[in-house]
Design a protein around this motif. Structure first.
Motif, PDB file in Angstrom:
ATOM      1  N   ASN A   1       0.816  -1.214   0.000  1.00 28.83           N
ATOM      2  CA  ASN A   1       0.000   0.000   0.000  1.00 28.83           C
ATOM      3  C   ASN A   1       0.858   1.277   0.000  1.00 28.83           C
ATOM      4  N   LEU A   2       1.948   1.241  -0.720  1.00 33.20           N
ATOM      5  CA  LEU A   2       2.884   2.372  -0.765  1.00 33.20           C
ATOM      6  C   LEU A   2       2.272   3.649  -1.339  1.00 33.20           C
ATOM      7  N   ALA A   3       1.132   3.537  -2.001  1.00 26.46           N
ATOM      8  CA  ALA A   3       0.450   4.727  -2.514  1.00 26.46           C
ATOM      9  C   ALA A   3       0.009   5.645  -1.375  1.00 26.46           C
TER      10      ALA A   3
ATOM     11  N   ASP B   1       1.680   9.086  -0.905  1.00 22.42           N
ATOM     12  CA  ASP B   1       1.264  10.261  -1.686  1.00 22.42           C
ATOM     13  C   ASP B   1       0.528  11.304  -0.845  1.00 22.42           C
TER      14      ASP B   1
ATOM     15  N   THR C   1       6.203  15.651  -3.609  1.00 23.97           N
ATOM     16  CA  THR C   1       6.834  14.998  -4.759  1.00 23.97           C
ATOM     17  C   THR C   1       8.358  15.084  -4.701  1.00 23.97           C
TER      18      THR C   1
ATOM     19  N   ALA D   1       9.025   9.074  -5.875  1.00 23.13           N
ATOM     20  CA  ALA D   1       9.152   7.785  -6.566  1.00 23.13           C
ATOM     21  C   ALA D   1      10.283   6.957  -5.961  1.00 23.13           C
TER      22      ALA D   1
ATOM     23  N   LYS E   1       9.209   5.633  -2.533  1.00 20.24           N
ATOM     24  CA  LYS E   1       8.353   4.449  -2.664  1.00 20.24           C
ATOM     25  C   LYS E   1       9.178   3.208  -2.982  1.00 20.24           C
TER      26      LYS E   1
END
Length: 148
Positions: free
Chosen positions: A29-31, A34, A39, A54, A57
């Protein structure tokens, strides 16, 4: 344990979101990152430095790949405008460290943030996490620590 808070006012929402994130974060569940990290985040710990969401993650994906269970017990939160320090104990079972035995590792996190965290640095004893848990090297490191 309920963390104590030291600040001029209530902890910013981003601190609460960070604490909640690390109670839920897993390899699948690395999303969730966000919603907490910018970023262009810079993340550092005693083992790595990564730049960008990125890369963060990818790093957490590698870290959490063999984690059987993990939780963070947050102790003290010291928060000010745009930054905070949090102390914690990580409790983790990892298949490649001591045959899945639960490890307890104290540490601290320094974050800087606006709407999201743009700087995150963890402080912990990497030797206690990794090197002391390796069969041969761990014995040597523990012996050295006893003599110092």
């Amino acid at each position: 344990m309920t963390p104590s808070l030291r600040s001029a006012g209530p902890a910013p929402d981003v601190v609460g979101r960070l604490q909640a994130l690390f109670q839920e974060l897993r390899a699948d569940n690395l999303a969730l990152l966000d919603g907490v990290y910018a970023t262009g985040v810079t993340f550092e710990d005693p083992l790595h430095r990564v730049e960008g969401l990125a890369e963060l993650k990818a790093y957490f994906g590698r870290l959490y790949a063999a984690v059987e269970s993990i939780r963070f017990d947050f102790d003290t939160v010291i928060a000010g405008p745009g930054e905070a320090m949090l102390t914690w104990t990580m409790r983790m079972r990892h298949g490649r460290l001591r045959s899945g035995e639960e490890l307890a590792l104290p540490g601290a996190t320094h974050i800087r943030f606006a709407e999201r965290v743009h700087y995150h640095r963890d402080y912990f004893d990497a030797g206690a996490l990794l090197y002391e848990r390796l069969p041969v090297l761990g014995t040597v490191i523990r012996a050295i620590r006893r003599r110092v």
